[in-house]
Write a protein that holds these residues in place. Structure first.
Motif, PDB file in Angstrom:
ATOM      1  N   THR A   1      21.678  18.101 -30.003  1.00  6.70           N
ATOM      2  CA  THR A   1      23.034  18.537 -29.690  1.00  6.70           C
ATOM      3  C   THR A   1      23.153  20.056 -29.618  1.00  6.70           C
ATOM      4  O   THR A   1      24.256  20.575 -29.433  1.00  6.70           O
ATOM      5  N   GLY A   2      22.042  20.734 -29.787  1.00  8.60           N
ATOM      6  CA  GLY A   2      22.046  22.183 -29.600  1.00  8.60           C
ATOM      7  C   GLY A   2      22.141  22.513 -28.120  1.00  8.60           C
ATOM      8  O   GLY A   2      21.370  21.973 -27.308  1.00  8.60           O
ATOM      9  N   ASP A   3      23.082  23.384 -27.776  1.00  6.78           N
ATOM     10  CA  ASP A   3      23.243  23.767 -26.373  1.00  6.78           C
ATOM     11  C   ASP A   3      21.967  24.432 -25.842  1.00  6.78           C
ATOM     12  O   ASP A   3      21.044  24.742 -26.602  1.00  6.78           O
ATOM     13  N   ILE A   4      21.980  24.669 -24.548  1.00  7.37           N
ATOM     14  CA  ILE A   4      20.751  25.082 -23.846  1.00  7.37           C
ATOM     15  C   ILE A   4      21.004  26.383 -23.084  1.00  7.37           C
ATOM     16  O   ILE A   4      22.080  26.571 -22.514  1.00  7.37           O
ATOM     17  N   TYR A   5      20.009  27.254 -23.102  1.00 14.68           N
ATOM     18  CA  TYR A   5      20.020  28.389 -22.178  1.00 14.68           C
ATOM     19  C   TYR A   5      19.219  27.974 -20.943  1.00 14.68           C
ATOM     20  O   TYR A   5      17.981  27.861 -21.007  1.00 14.68           O
ATOM     21  N   ALA A   6      19.928  27.719 -19.859  1.00 16.40           N
ATOM     22  CA  ALA A   6      19.256  27.298 -18.623  1.00 16.40           C
ATOM     23  C   ALA A   6      18.335  28.419 -18.150  1.00 16.40           C
ATOM     24  O   ALA A   6      18.770  29.566 -17.987  1.00 16.40           O
ATOM     25  N   GLY A   7      17.057  28.095 -17.982  1.00 16.69           N
ATOM     26  CA  GLY A   7      16.099  29.116 -17.545  1.00 16.69           C
ATOM     27  C   GLY A   7      15.683  30.068 -18.648  1.00 16.69           C
ATOM     28  O   GLY A   7      15.058  31.098 -18.361  1.00 16.69           O
ATOM     29  N   GLY A   8      16.010  29.749 -19.902  1.00 17.83           N
ATOM     30  CA  GLY A   8      15.617  30.618 -21.027  1.00 17.83           C
ATOM     31  C   GLY A   8      16.307  31.973 -20.961  1.00 17.83           C
ATOM     32  O   GLY A   8      17.477  32.075 -20.610  1.00 17.83           O
ATOM     33  N   ILE A   9      15.545  33.019 -21.280  1.00 20.61           N
ATOM     34  CA  ILE A   9      16.077  34.384 -21.156  1.00 20.61           C
ATOM     35  C   ILE A   9      15.906  34.808 -19.699  1.00 20.61           C
ATOM     36  O   ILE A   9      14.782  34.874 -19.195  1.00 20.61           O
ATOM     37  N   LEU A  10      16.994  35.102 -19.045  1.00 21.20           N
ATOM     38  CA  LEU A  10      16.950  35.355 -17.593  1.00 21.20           C
ATOM     39  C   LEU A  10      16.576  36.796 -17.256  1.00 21.20           C
ATOM     40  O   LEU A  10      16.081  37.071 -16.163  1.00 21.20           O
ATOM     41  N   GLY A  11      16.830  37.695 -18.157  1.00 19.16           N
ATOM     42  CA  GLY A  11      16.555  39.105 -17.876  1.00 19.16           C
ATOM     43  C   GLY A  11      17.252  39.974 -18.903  1.00 19.16           C
ATOM     44  O   GLY A  11      17.541  39.531 -20.010  1.00 19.16           O
ATOM     45  N   ARG A  12      17.513  41.210 -18.492  1.00 20.03           N
ATOM     46  CA  ARG A  12      18.110  42.175 -19.415  1.00 20.03           C
ATOM     47  C   ARG A  12      19.391  42.743 -18.831  1.00 20.03           C
ATOM     48  O   ARG A  12      19.514  42.927 -17.618  1.00 20.03           O
ATOM     49  N   VAL A  13      20.306  43.037 -19.726  1.00 19.03           N
ATOM     50  CA  VAL A  13      21.522  43.732 -19.332  1.00 19.03           C
ATOM     51  C   VAL A  13      21.246  45.225 -19.223  1.00 19.03           C
ATOM     52  O   VAL A  13      21.849  45.926 -18.422  1.00 19.03           O
ATOM     53  N   ASP A  14      20.292  45.702 -20.052  1.00 18.42           N
ATOM     54  CA  ASP A  14      19.978  47.137 -20.020  1.00 18.42           C
ATOM     55  C   ASP A  14      18.679  47.365 -19.232  1.00 18.42           C
ATOM     56  O   ASP A  14      18.232  46.490 -18.493  1.00 18.42           O
ATOM     57  N   ASP A  15      18.058  48.521 -19.422  1.00 15.46           N
ATOM     58  CA  ASP A  15      16.889  48.877 -18.617  1.00 15.46           C
ATOM     59  C   ASP A  15      15.568  48.600 -19.330  1.00 15.46           C
ATOM     60  O   ASP A  15      14.521  49.057 -18.887  1.00 15.46           O
ATOM     61  N   MET A  16      15.617  47.861 -20.432  1.00 20.78           N
ATOM     62  CA  MET A  16      14.371  47.571 -21.132  1.00 20.78           C
ATOM     63  C   MET A  16      13.428  46.741 -20.253  1.00 20.78           C
ATOM     64  O   MET A  16      13.882  45.877 -19.518  1.00 20.78           O
ATOM     65  N   LYS A  17      12.145  47.046 -20.342  1.00 17.36           N
ATOM     66  CA  LYS A  17      11.136  46.272 -19.621  1.00 17.36           C
ATOM     67  C   LYS A  17      10.204  45.625 -20.630  1.00 17.36           C
ATOM     68  O   LYS A  17       9.932  46.205 -21.693  1.00 17.36           O
ATOM     69  N   CYS A  18       9.714  44.466 -20.274  1.00 14.39           N
ATOM     70  CA  CYS A  18       8.792  43.749 -21.153  1.00 14.39           C
ATOM     71  C   CYS A  18       7.400  43.773 -20.520  1.00 14.39           C
ATOM     72  O   CYS A  18       7.199  43.224 -19.436  1.00 14.39           O
ATOM     73  N   ILE A  19       6.466  44.470 -21.168  1.00 11.67           N
ATOM     74  CA  ILE A  19       5.111  44.606 -20.643  1.00 11.67           C
ATOM     75  C   ILE A  19       4.138  43.938 -21.600  1.00 11.67           C
ATOM     76  O   ILE A  19       3.951  44.392 -22.732  1.00 11.67           O
ATOM     77  N   ARG A  20       3.523  42.884 -21.156  1.00 13.64           N
ATOM     78  CA  ARG A  20       2.568  42.109 -21.961  1.00 13.64           C
ATOM     79  C   ARG A  20       3.135  41.832 -23.361  1.00 13.64           C
ATOM     80  O   ARG A  20       2.459  41.971 -24.382  1.00 13.64           O
ATOM     81  N   GLY A  21       4.419  41.456 -23.395  1.00 12.80           N
ATOM     82  CA  GLY A  21       5.058  41.073 -24.653  1.00 12.80           C
ATOM     83  C   GLY A  21       5.650  42.222 -25.440  1.00 12.80           C
ATOM     84  O   GLY A  21       6.287  42.003 -26.471  1.00 12.80           O
ATOM     85  N   THR A  22       5.448  43.447 -24.992  1.00 15.33           N
ATOM     86  CA  THR A  22       5.976  44.604 -25.714  1.00 15.33           C
ATOM     87  C   THR A  22       7.201  45.168 -24.999  1.00 15.33           C
ATOM     88  O   THR A  22       7.197  45.325 -23.775  1.00 15.33           O
ATOM     89  N   ASN A  23       8.237  45.459 -25.771  1.00 17.75           N
ATOM     90  CA  ASN A  23       9.451  46.030 -25.201  1.00 17.75           C
ATOM     91  C   ASN A  23       9.259  47.516 -24.917  1.00 17.75           C
ATOM     92  O   ASN A  23       8.812  48.254 -25.789  1.00 17.75           O
ATOM     93  N   VAL A  24       9.606  47.925 -23.721  1.00 18.46           N
ATOM     94  CA  VAL A  24       9.484  49.337 -23.348  1.00 18.46           C
ATOM     95  C   VAL A  24      10.831  49.810 -22.800  1.00 18.46           C
ATOM     96  O   VAL A  24      11.358  49.221 -21.844  1.00 18.46           O
ATOM     97  N   TYR A  25      11.367  50.833 -23.436  1.00 22.53           N
ATOM     98  CA  TYR A  25      12.606  51.442 -22.955  1.00 22.53           C
ATOM     99  C   TYR A  25      12.235  52.726 -22.221  1.00 22.53           C
ATOM    100  O   TYR A  25      11.604  53.622 -22.811  1.00 22.53           O
TER     101      TYR A  25
END
Lengths: 75, 450
Positions: free
Chosen positions: B332-356
């Motif tokens: 009964t837990g709701d769902i995020y369709a497509g998981g995490i879709l992206g970012r609201v800010d400019d952070m980038k994810c490189i090989r699992g590491t967050n880069v601002y």
């Protein structure tokens, strides 16, 4: 009233207001007994450390079943 | 016990709880969380006082919206003003058993987190929801392609696997080839990695003459750390190369664990662990809730981490919530369709590491001989993300390159959990200059993926 005061009352119901099953009552009792041991400072390191490990694991089961609503402390 | 005899849910009592009861449970836990944070976290007390709120004002889920949103910038500022850990934490460092960090939003300062014994037990427990939900059982042999460093990553997943009773294979600093060989030799059934690295291992296997779909026993890949785990094309490629099903999870250092996971029905999204988190989806501009099916920013309230109470924390993750019955698994837990879709800010994810980008810039700007720079993101071999910094030196400082490059590369890696930055020297005058809003980041990964 502190978090631990509330946890130490003998509730008959879980956080949903449903009467606990015998297994749940036993689990909660086990958690409380372990937490009392975890509070003590006169136990051997081998006892104290392992009791704390056991206590936090049993706390997780209690938390999963809505028998407690706060972290255990004394960990 | 045969797999079929185990319950389908890690926590049958809560994972199938009617939503009305789930809401009441969340409200009760919220009140307790707020009271505890007010009593034990000076950071939260100040925020509540500034908003004119007392813990007793928060009695229902409707009251949640009265609490001001919390940002990562506030948290980092708090740590900068009160090093090392700020006063958001509820307990002293003496009570902690583990320290982790994640890259900061600006400069070299990381975000530092401490956890207690109970916290780590809970962190593992949340991963148990996800692992069990995707079909991991005690007979499984779970291989972790993970560096076991200061990045919190799969640490909790490792403990979850041990808690479930699996045989765990920690690969630490093994080479990719050695990992592939061990997965086959040890008959691993479950592999945990970032989506990018799952593909990388599959490519390495091909180069070694190993067909993972044929030669390995792997039937489950559990991925995390990047949005790609829910991108259908990437997921399909992983599943084809491994001959196994691929399940997405997502977590964050700020909460220490995962808050969403994909179940074995693979509904094209991830269930929220709603007995342990309140996940709001808000319009990032107005702060107003958005309805089911509309994209918005994730805002998380976490109940389980004693050291670090997070209340209405803005994640900057972009998500789209849909009702739980979109999936047929019965949760009964709701769902995020497509998981995490992206970012609201400019952070980038490189090989699992967050880069601002602004954090990179502040380190680059420590070198006055650098006149201009560009951050370039590329995708190599269709799967491996690379980050390069193209640097242009002042015309009369070209001789500084050798010494500076080594120092700059190390500083960037140190500020980003060891992530490798490729540094390239650009000829004088070759990089674009900006008069207004600078665009110093080029994300060319989509071009490389084609």
């Amino acid at each position: 009233m502190t978090i631990h005061d509330q946890q130490s009352r003998p509730p008959e119901h879980d956080l949903h207001g449903v009467e606990m099953t015998p297994d749940e009552r036993e689990l909660l009792d086990l958690f409380r007994r372990l937490r009392r041991l975890a509070e003590r400072r006169d136990l051997a390191p081998c006892v104290s450390a392992n009791v704390k490990q056991a206590m936090v694991m049993v706390w997780n089961a209690c938390n999963d079943l809505a028998l407690v609503d706060a972290p255990p402390g004394h960990d | 016990m045969p797999d079929a005899d185990w319950p389908a849910y890690w926590n049958p009592k809560h994972e199938t709880l009617p939503r009305e009861a789930l809401g009441r449970l969340q409200a009760r836990k919220l009140h307790r969380l707020v009271q505890g944070a007010y009593d034990r976290s000076p950071f939260h007390r100040r925020r509540f006082d500034a908003a004119g709120l007392r813990p007793d004002d928060i009695r229902s889920l409707d009251d949640l919206r009265r609490i001001p949103l919390m940002t990562r910038e506030e948290w980092m500022q708090n740590q900068a003003e009160r090093p090392l850990f700020g006063d958001l934490v509820t307990r002293s460092r003496d009570d902690a058993i583990r320290y982790h960090l994640t890259s900061g939003t600006s400069g070299r300062q990381p975000l530092r987190v401490l956890d207690s014994r109970a916290d780590w037990s809970w962190i593992g427990e949340m991963w148990c929801y996800g692992f069990w939900g995707f079909g991991v059982r005690p007979r499984d042999i779970v291989f972790f392609a993970f560096s076991y460093g200061s990045f919190i990553g799969f640490w909790g997943a490792h403990y979850a696997s041990e808690k479930i009773g699996c045989l765990v294979l920690p690969s630490g600093n093994m080479t990719t080839d050695a990992r592939v060989r061990q997965i086959v030799e040890m008959e691993a059934t479950t592999v945990c990695a970032t989506p990018t690295y799952a593909l990388r291992m599959a490519q390495a296997a091909q180069a070694l003459g190993i067909d993972l779909a044929r030669d390995s026993k792997v039937d489950k890949l559990i991925v995390s750390g990047e949005p790609a785990g829910s991108i259908p094309a990437t997921k399909r490629l992983i599943e084809e190369m491994w001959g196994a099903k691929c399940g997405d999870t997502a977590g964050m250092t700020e909460i220490g664990t995962i808050m969403i996971f994909e179940c074995d029905h693979q509904p094209g999204g991830t269930h929220i662990i709603e007995d342990n988190f309140i996940e709001e989806v808000l319009d990032p501009e107005t702060g107003e809730p958005v309805p089911y099916g509309k994209e918005g920013e994730r805002v998380v309230t976490s109940f389980g981490r004693d050291f670090i109470p997070l209340i209405r924390y803005r994640t900057r993750d972009l998500v789209k919530k849909v009702p739980h019955d979109t999936c047929s698994c019965g949760r009964t837990g709701d769902i995020y369709a497509g998981g995490i879709l992206g970012r609201v800010d400019d952070m980038k994810c490189i090989r699992g590491t967050n880069v601002y980008p602004r954090a990179v810039e502040s380190i680059v700007r420590e070198h006055p001989e650098i006149e201009e720079f560009q951050i370039v993101l590329t995708r190599e071999d269709g799967v491996r993300d690379e980050i390069s910094v193209h640097v242009e030196l002042a015309a009369d400082r070209q001789d500084a390159w050798q010494g500076m490059a080594k120092h700059l590369g190390r500083a960037l890696a140190d500020a980003h959990e060891g992530l490798r930055f490729n540094l390239e020297l650009a000829p004088p005058g070759s990089l674009p200059r900006f008069e207004l809003k600078a665009k110093r980041l080029q994300d060319r990964r989509a071009e490389g993926a084609r």
